[in-house]
Design a protein around this motif. Structure first.
Motif, PDB file in Angstrom:
ATOM      1  N   GLY A   5       3.444   6.305  -4.693  1.00 19.22           N
ATOM      2  CA  GLY A   5       3.963   6.339  -6.057  1.00 19.22           C
ATOM      3  C   GLY A   5       5.440   6.028  -6.149  1.00 19.22           C
ATOM      4  N   LEU A   6       5.903   5.074  -5.333  1.00 19.43           N
ATOM      5  CA  LEU A   6       7.334   4.783  -5.298  1.00 19.43           C
ATOM      6  C   LEU A   6       7.844   4.203  -6.612  1.00 19.43           C
ATOM      7  CD1 LEU A   6       7.768   3.303  -1.696  1.00 19.43           C
ATOM      8  CD2 LEU A   6       7.966   5.670  -2.478  1.00 19.43           C
ATOM      9  N   ASP A   7       6.959   3.614  -7.412  1.00 15.60           N
ATOM     10  CA  ASP A   7       7.402   3.083  -8.699  1.00 15.60           C
ATOM     11  C   ASP A   7       7.789   4.185  -9.673  1.00 15.60           C
ATOM     12  OD1 ASP A   7       4.480   3.529  -8.580  1.00 15.60           O
ATOM     13  OD2 ASP A   7       4.549   3.025 -10.709  1.00 15.60           O
ATOM     14  N   GLY A   8       7.413   5.413  -9.359  1.00 11.60           N
ATOM     15  CA  GLY A   8       7.782   6.538 -10.211  1.00 11.60           C
ATOM     16  C   GLY A   8       9.157   7.103  -9.922  1.00 11.60           C
ATOM     17  N   LEU A   9       9.815   6.620  -8.871  1.00 12.83           N
ATOM     18  CA  LEU A   9      11.147   7.104  -8.538  1.00 12.83           C
ATOM     19  C   LEU A   9      12.179   6.545  -9.521  1.00 12.83           C
ATOM     20  CD1 LEU A   9      11.072   6.691  -4.643  1.00 12.83           C
ATOM     21  CD2 LEU A   9      10.706   8.785  -5.972  1.00 12.83           C
ATOM     22  N   PRO A  10      13.238   7.311  -9.798  1.00 11.83           N
ATOM     23  CA  PRO A  10      14.260   6.821 -10.738  1.00 11.83           C
ATOM     24  C   PRO A  10      14.872   5.487 -10.320  1.00 11.83           C
ATOM     25  CG  PRO A  10      14.560   9.164 -10.290  1.00 11.83           C
ATOM     26  CD  PRO A  10      13.511   8.687  -9.340  1.00 11.83           C
ATOM     27  N   ALA A  11      14.957   5.248  -9.001  1.00  7.57           N
ATOM     28  CA  ALA A  11      15.589   4.016  -8.524  1.00  7.57           C
ATOM     29  C   ALA A  11      14.659   2.810  -8.586  1.00  7.57           C
ATOM     30  CB  ALA A  11      16.073   4.211  -7.086  1.00  7.57           C
ATOM     31  N   ALA A  12      13.386   3.032  -8.851  1.00  2.00           N
ATOM     32  CA  ALA A  12      12.435   1.912  -8.888  1.00  2.00           C
ATOM     33  C   ALA A  12      12.746   1.019 -10.093  1.00  2.00           C
ATOM     34  CB  ALA A  12      11.012   2.430  -8.970  1.00  2.00           C
ATOM     35  N   GLY A  30      -4.306   3.495 -26.970  1.00  2.00           N
ATOM     36  CA  GLY A  30      -3.447   2.382 -27.327  1.00  2.00           C
ATOM     37  C   GLY A  30      -3.113   1.495 -26.156  1.00  2.00           C
ATOM     38  N   ASP A  31      -2.073   0.711 -26.352  1.00  3.60           N
ATOM     39  CA  ASP A  31      -1.553  -0.192 -25.328  1.00  3.60           C
ATOM     40  C   ASP A  31      -0.452   0.556 -24.572  1.00  3.60           C
ATOM     41  OD1 ASP A  31      -0.324  -2.146 -23.826  1.00  3.60           O
ATOM     42  OD2 ASP A  31       0.429  -3.282 -25.552  1.00  3.60           O
ATOM     43  N   PHE A  32      -0.767   1.016 -23.373  1.00  5.18           N
ATOM     44  CA  PHE A  32       0.175   1.796 -22.571  1.00  5.18           C
ATOM     45  C   PHE A  32       1.125   0.910 -21.772  1.00  5.18           C
ATOM     46  CE2 PHE A  32      -3.022   4.837 -23.602  1.00  5.18           C
ATOM     47  CZ  PHE A  32      -2.509   6.105 -23.408  1.00  5.18           C
ATOM     48  N   ASN A  33       0.872  -0.393 -21.746  1.00  2.00           N
ATOM     49  CA  ASN A  33       1.639  -1.286 -20.870  1.00  2.00           C
ATOM     50  C   ASN A  33       1.674  -0.729 -19.449  1.00  2.00           C
ATOM     51  OD1 ASN A  33       2.606  -3.623 -22.394  1.00  2.00           O
ATOM     52  ND2 ASN A  33       3.634  -2.112 -23.675  1.00  2.00           N
ATOM     53  N   ALA A  34       0.567  -0.144 -19.023  1.00  2.00           N
ATOM     54  CA  ALA A  34       0.487   0.513 -17.717  1.00  2.00           C
ATOM     55  C   ALA A  34      -0.949   0.473 -17.227  1.00  2.00           C
ATOM     56  CB  ALA A  34       0.969   1.961 -17.815  1.00  2.00           C
ATOM     57  N   THR A  35      -1.092   0.487 -15.920  1.00  2.00           N
ATOM     58  CA  THR A  35      -2.405   0.539 -15.300  1.00  2.00           C
ATOM     59  C   THR A  35      -2.521   1.823 -14.474  1.00  2.00           C
ATOM     60  OG1 THR A  35      -1.919  -0.455 -13.146  1.00  2.00           O
ATOM     61  CG2 THR A  35      -2.184  -1.971 -15.019  1.00  2.00           C
ATOM     62  N   LEU A  36      -3.697   2.050 -13.949  1.00  2.00           N
ATOM     63  CA  LEU A  36      -3.918   3.218 -13.088  1.00  2.00           C
ATOM     64  C   LEU A  36      -3.155   3.118 -11.775  1.00  2.00           C
ATOM     65  CD1 LEU A  36      -7.676   3.758 -13.824  1.00  2.00           C
ATOM     66  CD2 LEU A  36      -5.951   5.567 -13.959  1.00  2.00           C
ATOM     67  N   ASP A  37      -2.537   1.996 -11.517  1.00  2.00           N
ATOM     68  CA  ASP A  37      -1.735   1.853 -10.299  1.00  2.00           C
ATOM     69  C   ASP A  37      -0.272   2.219 -10.514  1.00  2.00           C
ATOM     70  OD1 ASP A  37      -3.704   0.859  -8.357  1.00  2.00           O
ATOM     71  OD2 ASP A  37      -3.912  -0.765  -9.803  1.00  2.00           O
ATOM     72  N   HIS A  38       0.071   2.674 -11.701  1.00  2.00           N
ATOM     73  CA  HIS A  38       1.437   3.120 -11.976  1.00  2.00           C
ATOM     74  C   HIS A  38       1.523   4.639 -11.872  1.00  2.00           C
ATOM     75  CE1 HIS A  38       1.803  -0.872 -14.208  1.00  2.00           C
ATOM     76  NE2 HIS A  38       2.711  -0.911 -13.255  1.00  2.00           N
ATOM     77  N   ALA A  39       2.487   5.106 -11.115  1.00  2.00           N
ATOM     78  CA  ALA A  39       2.654   6.549 -10.918  1.00  2.00           C
ATOM     79  C   ALA A  39       2.905   7.257 -12.243  1.00  2.00           C
ATOM     80  CB  ALA A  39       3.804   6.811  -9.940  1.00  2.00           C
ATOM     81  N   ARG A  40       3.693   6.645 -13.134  1.00  2.00           N
ATOM     82  CA  ARG A  40       3.978   7.291 -14.410  1.00  2.00           C
ATOM     83  C   ARG A  40       2.718   7.460 -15.234  1.00  2.00           C
ATOM     84  NH1 ARG A  40       6.827  10.924 -15.801  1.00  2.00           N
ATOM     85  NH2 ARG A  40       8.708   9.913 -14.959  1.00  2.00           N
ATOM     86  N   PHE A  41       1.829   6.471 -15.208  1.00  2.00           N
ATOM     87  CA  PHE A  41       0.574   6.604 -15.948  1.00  2.00           C
ATOM     88  C   PHE A  41      -0.305   7.687 -15.327  1.00  2.00           C
ATOM     89  CE2 PHE A  41      -3.850   5.466 -16.845  1.00  2.00           C
ATOM     90  CZ  PHE A  41      -3.817   5.412 -18.234  1.00  2.00           C
ATOM     91  N   ARG A  42      -0.380   7.725 -14.009  1.00  2.00           N
ATOM     92  CA  ARG A  42      -1.202   8.756 -13.356  1.00  2.00           C
ATOM     93  C   ARG A  42      -0.647  10.148 -13.630  1.00  2.00           C
ATOM     94  NH1 ARG A  42      -0.647   5.023  -9.288  1.00  2.00           N
ATOM     95  NH2 ARG A  42       0.565   6.427  -7.956  1.00  2.00           N
ATOM     96  N   SER A  43       0.652  10.255 -13.854  1.00  2.00           N
ATOM     97  CA  SER A  43       1.222  11.567 -14.152  1.00  2.00           C
ATOM     98  C   SER A  43       0.738  12.082 -15.510  1.00  2.00           C
ATOM     99  CB  SER A  43       2.751  11.510 -14.113  1.00  2.00           C
ATOM    100  OG  SER A  43       3.269  10.816 -15.246  1.00  2.00           O
ATOM    101  N   ILE A  44       0.390  11.166 -16.426  1.00  2.00           N
ATOM    102  CA  ILE A  44      -0.205  11.602 -17.693  1.00  2.00           C
ATOM    103  C   ILE A  44      -1.565  12.236 -17.428  1.00  2.00           C
ATOM    104  CG2 ILE A  44      -0.964  10.874 -19.987  1.00  2.00           C
ATOM    105  CD1 ILE A  44       0.890   8.464 -19.723  1.00  2.00           C
ATOM    106  N   LEU A  45      -2.354  11.613 -16.576  1.00  2.00           N
ATOM    107  CA  LEU A  45      -3.665  12.165 -16.239  1.00  2.00           C
ATOM    108  C   LEU A  45      -3.527  13.547 -15.610  1.00  2.00           C
ATOM    109  CD1 LEU A  45      -5.405   8.983 -14.754  1.00  2.00           C
ATOM    110  CD2 LEU A  45      -5.270   9.744 -17.142  1.00  2.00           C
ATOM    111  N   ALA A  71       0.828  -1.206   0.000  1.00  2.00           N
ATOM    112  CA  ALA A  71       0.000   0.000   0.000  1.00  2.00           C
ATOM    113  C   ALA A  71       0.864   1.259   0.000  1.00  2.00           C
ATOM    114  CB  ALA A  71      -0.931  -0.010   1.212  1.00  2.00           C
ATOM    115  N   THR A  72       1.957   1.237   0.749  1.00  2.00           N
ATOM    116  CA  THR A  72       2.853   2.395   0.784  1.00  2.00           C
ATOM    117  C   THR A  72       3.448   2.657  -0.589  1.00  2.00           C
ATOM    118  OG1 THR A  72       3.391   1.996   3.109  1.00  2.00           O
ATOM    119  CG2 THR A  72       4.934   3.352   1.836  1.00  2.00           C
ATOM    120  N   ALA A  73       3.915   1.603  -1.241  1.00  2.00           N
ATOM    121  CA  ALA A  73       4.493   1.764  -2.582  1.00  2.00           C
ATOM    122  C   ALA A  73       3.467   2.326  -3.552  1.00  2.00           C
ATOM    123  CB  ALA A  73       5.029   0.433  -3.084  1.00  2.00           C
ATOM    124  N   ARG A  74       2.228   1.836  -3.477  1.00  2.00           N
ATOM    125  CA  ARG A  74       1.181   2.303  -4.396  1.00  2.00           C
ATOM    126  C   ARG A  74       0.747   3.732  -4.083  1.00  2.00           C
ATOM    127  NH1 ARG A  74      -2.057   4.915  -6.267  1.00  2.00           N
ATOM    128  NH2 ARG A  74      -3.962   4.391  -7.410  1.00  2.00           N
TER     129      ARG A  74
END
Length: 337
Positions: A45-52, A256-271, A39-42
Motif C-alpha cells: 500500500g505504498l501509494d497510501g503514503l504521504p510521499a506517494a 459514484g465515480d471514486f476515481n479509484a480502484t481496489l488496487d489503491h490503498a486509500r480506497f481499501r481504507s474506506i472498505l 507487487a511490493t508497492a501494491r
C-alpha cells in the motif's frame, strides 16, 4: 602432436562464459525486479503514503493488467536458467494473483431480510451522457436511487424531459457546469443531510425512507481525480472524509465515480471502515466502468459501496452514449429491522 590453442585474456572461453552468465543474471533479475517493485508497492500500500505521488497512484490502477502478464518474468527466468530468479518471480506472481483474482469470484453474503434497494450510479461526462438512455435504464432496472456525477443544469433539464421526474420524483441536487455537479434522485422520500465536510467537489448525503419505515443513508461520491501531486492530495483527503459505516446504525450506500480502484490503498481504507464493494461481492470486481471505448486499458473506478450487513444480489454495468463511464447498477437487500 599439435600445440594447444591459446587465447588472450579477453578471448578465454571461461571468461566469455562468465560474461554471458552475468548478462543472463542481470536480464533475469531486471525483469523479475520490475514486477517485484510493482507487487511490493501494491501489497504494501505504498501509494497510501504521504510521499506517494500521482504517478504511483495512476500506475497502480493498472495492476490487473500487470497481474495478467505476471508469467512473463517466470518464463524469462526459466528460459535464462536462473532458478532463484524464477522462484522469486513465482512468489511475486502469487502475491499479485492473491490481490487481484478474488474480485472475479463472489464472496459470502450476510443474511439480510429487509427491503430491496436498487441503486444506479452514472457519471455523465460534463453532462453529455444521453438522458434518454439513462432514464430507460432506471425504468428497466426498477432503480430506486440514482447517483449522478458531472450533473450540469442542462443535463438536469434533459433528464426531466426524458421522464426521470415521474420515475424518481425525490431529489437532492447540486448541479453545476463542468465536472463538479452531482445529485441523488430517488423513488422514495429523501431527507437532505449535510454533505460530506470539506471535500473539493460537493458530495451530497440524504436519508432515504423505504416503504415500511426502513431508512438508509445514501452518499453520492465524486472526488477530484489524482492527476497531479496537488490533486492526489485532495483525492486522498476527500476519500478519507467519507463517513464510516456503523454496523449498529442505519445501512449506508456510497455510490459514484471514486476515481479509484481496489488496487489503491486509500480506497481499501474506506472498505476497512465498514463497507463492502458491491461488484467485488458478486464476482464482478474486475468489470471495467471507465475507458471501455478508449485505446488505453479500461479501469474499474465507479463503485457502489454498502454497509457490510447489506446483501448484494446482482451487479450489472451499462453503456451510456455520450459518456466515457458505464452506468453501474446494484440490486441490494437491506438488513431487517
Amino acid at each position: 602432436m599439435a600445440e594447444p590453442i591459446t587465447a588472450g585474456p579477453s578471448g578465454e572461453p571461461g571468461a566469455s562464459r562468465r560474461r554471458g552468465d552475468r548478462l543472463r543474471s542481470v536480464l533475469a533479475w531486471t525483469v523479475v525486479g520490475s514486477w517485484g517493485v510493482w507487487a511490493t508497492a501494491r501489497l504494501a500500500g505504498l501509494d497510501g503514503l504521504p510521499a506517494a505521488g500521482a504517478p504511483m497512484v495512476a500506475l497502480l490502477s493498472f495492476t490487473p493488467y500487470v497481474t495478467a502478464v505476471a508469467p512473463i518474468p517466470i518464463i524469462c527466468a526459466v528460459a535464462l536458467r536462473r532458478w532463484w530468479a524464477a522462484s522469486v518471480a513465482v512468489v511475486v506472481a502469487a502475491g499479485l494473483v492473491v490481490a487481484v483474482v478474488p474480485r472475479a469470484f463472489g464472496s459470502g453474503q450476510p443474511a439480510a431480510t429487509g427491503p430491496a434497494l436498487r441503486m444506479l450510479s452514472s457519471n455523465l461526462q460534463f453532462g453529455q451522457g444521453d438522458a434518454a438512455t439513462l432514464v430507460e435504464l432506471v425504468r428497466r432496472t426498477g432503480t430506486d436511487v440514482l447517483s449522478v456525477q458531472e450533473l450540469t443544469p442542462a443535463a438536469v433539464r434533459r433528464l426531466e424531459r426524458a421522464g426521470l421526474k415521474r420515475l424518481l420524483p425525490h431529489r437532492v441536487l447540486d448541479d453545476r457546469d463542468g465536472t463538479t455537479g452531482i445529485g441523488i434522485y430517488s423513488r422514495h422520500p429523501l431527507r437532505a443531510l449535510p454533505p460530506v465536510a470539506g471535500t473539493t467537489y460537493t458530495m451530497p448525503r440524504a436519508e432515504l425512507t423505504l416503504p415500511g419505515g426502513v431508512t438508509a443513508e445514501v452518499t453520492a461520491v465524486h472526488p477530484l481525480p489524482p492527476l497531479s501531486g496537488a490533486m492526489a492530495r485532495k483525492w486522498n483527503h476527500d476519500l478519507a472524509a467519507l463517513p464510516a459505516a456503523d454496523r449498529d446504525g442505519p445501512a449506508k450506500v456510497v455510490a459514484g465515480d471514486f476515481n479509484a480502484t481496489l488496487d489503491h490503498a486509500r480506497f481499501r481504507s474506506i472498505l476497512d471502515r465498514g463497507y463492502a464493494d458491491a461488484a467485488d461481492r458478486v464476482g464482478k470486481g474486475l468489470v471495467p466502468t471507465w475507458g471501455t471505448e478508449r485505446r488505453e486499458p479500461a479501469l474499474t473506478i465507479d463503485h457502489v459501496l454498502v454497509s457490510r450487513q447489506v446483501a448484494v444480489r446482482r451487479v450489472e454495468v451499462f453503456s451510456v452514449p455520450g459518456s466515457d463511464h458505464r452506468a453501474l447498477f446494484a440490486d441490494l437487500r437491506l438488513p431487517g429491522s
